[in-house]
Enzyme design. Sequence first.
Site, PDB file in Angstrom:
ATOM      1  CE  LYS A 130      -2.125  -2.234   3.413  1.00 21.92           C
ATOM      2  NZ  LYS A 130      -2.277  -3.620   3.030  1.00 21.92           N
ATOM      3  CE  LYS A 229      -6.331  -3.185   2.959  1.00 24.11           C
ATOM      4  NZ  LYS A 229      -6.815  -4.288   3.805  1.00 24.11           N
TER       5      LYS A 229
HETATM    6  N1  HSE Z   1      -4.143  -7.593   7.017  1.00 23.97           N
HETATM    7  C1  HSE Z   1      -5.013  -7.254   5.947  1.00 23.97           C
HETATM    8  C2  HSE Z   1      -6.447  -7.588   6.333  1.00 23.97           C
HETATM    9  C3  HSE Z   1      -4.605  -8.005   4.709  1.00 23.97           C
HETATM   10  O1  HSE Z   1      -6.644  -8.232   7.360  1.00 23.97           O
HETATM   11  O2  HSE Z   1      -7.372  -7.185   5.641  1.00 23.97           O
HETATM   12  C4  HSE Z   1      -5.019  -7.376   3.423  1.00 23.97           C
HETATM   13  O3  HSE Z   1      -4.563  -6.050   3.294  1.00 23.97           O
END
Ligand code: HSE
Length: 354
Positions: A130, A229
């Site tokens: 990311k 995100k």
């Molecule tokens: N650790 C992240 C999650 C993985 O649990 O969504 C995907 O980015």
Amino acid sequence: MSHKLAFVGFGTVGQGLAEILLNKKDELREILNEDIQVVAISDAQKGSLYHSDGLDLERVLAVVREAGNLNKYPDSPELRRGWDSLQTIRQSNADTVIEVTFTNVHTGQPAIDHCREAFINRKNVVTTNKGPIALAYDELSSLAEKNGVQWGFEGTVMSGTPSLRMPLVSLAGNRILSIQGILNGTTNYILTKMEEGLTYDAALKQAQQNGFAEADPTSDVEGYDAMYKIIILAKVIMGVPLKPEEVVRHGIQNLTNDDILSAKKQRKRWKLIAKVVRTQHGIQASVQPETLDLDHPLASVQGVENAITYDCDLSGPVTLVGAGAGKVETGFALLIDIINLIRRCKESQVILGA
Ligand code: HSE
């Protein structure tokens, strides 16, 4: 003819893609009319291999499964070992670098440097990290464009569920007014398990054992993963740059089983909601636990599953539900980018040759 790949990093996600490339070799050749060949793998822990005519992926996966590293891959006169990530990017004959290193989510490194180096060396990049998109999108996009190469990062949000390509391609022409979703599988899994009676610690341990928690799970539970995100979605889908400090962020680490049960009694459910909303004064972004009525579209998204709703001026709300993590699912996200990248390369060749 073949499209050549160099893997930088070869953990779970990289191996997920390698397995898909091996298992779907014939189908991919049929779809693309050319082979996809892996010429290099460089991993800080597992070692590195380079062969300009391609590595035997079946052998690669077998030795990694057996010994956890690449040491037992058979030698041959043209095989090189020991190249680090930057040498691999600079010196291999790969067309595309698959950047799947362990990267610090707050600095974006080493992934940002790997993308820079690849673009300068006129190689495409496909990544699930990311950091490069959340922290250096403009710089890296200009560098890629200047050098006539492409980059793909579908897997950075919701793994192989096309949360970026779907709005960019299929919702094109809409103004996206807001985006909200459940963008972290680990926390959604923990909340689901706590509702079933597990403690927070036991549920987190299960998420780690299942392999979807980040290497450092504070990134998941404190909301950093979802925050990066939402920054990617704001920039790539809405065209709005956001800095981490501009996103209100609260994790789920302080939610107790009592909180979960009292919401349940009121026919509600706690979810970690990430959102970005256009307002009269600009943009507001947040990641925080919220209680949703049980009939809310996001309330029924349980376990590691993710969901996202795009509120559009023409088509209204559109919700996409699907995997947000997982070896095959994230490996597939890389494959979507590779397929699209090869197709675009072919289109530009046709236009240039016209
Ligand atoms: N650790 C992240 C999650 C993985 O649990 O969504 C995907 O980015």
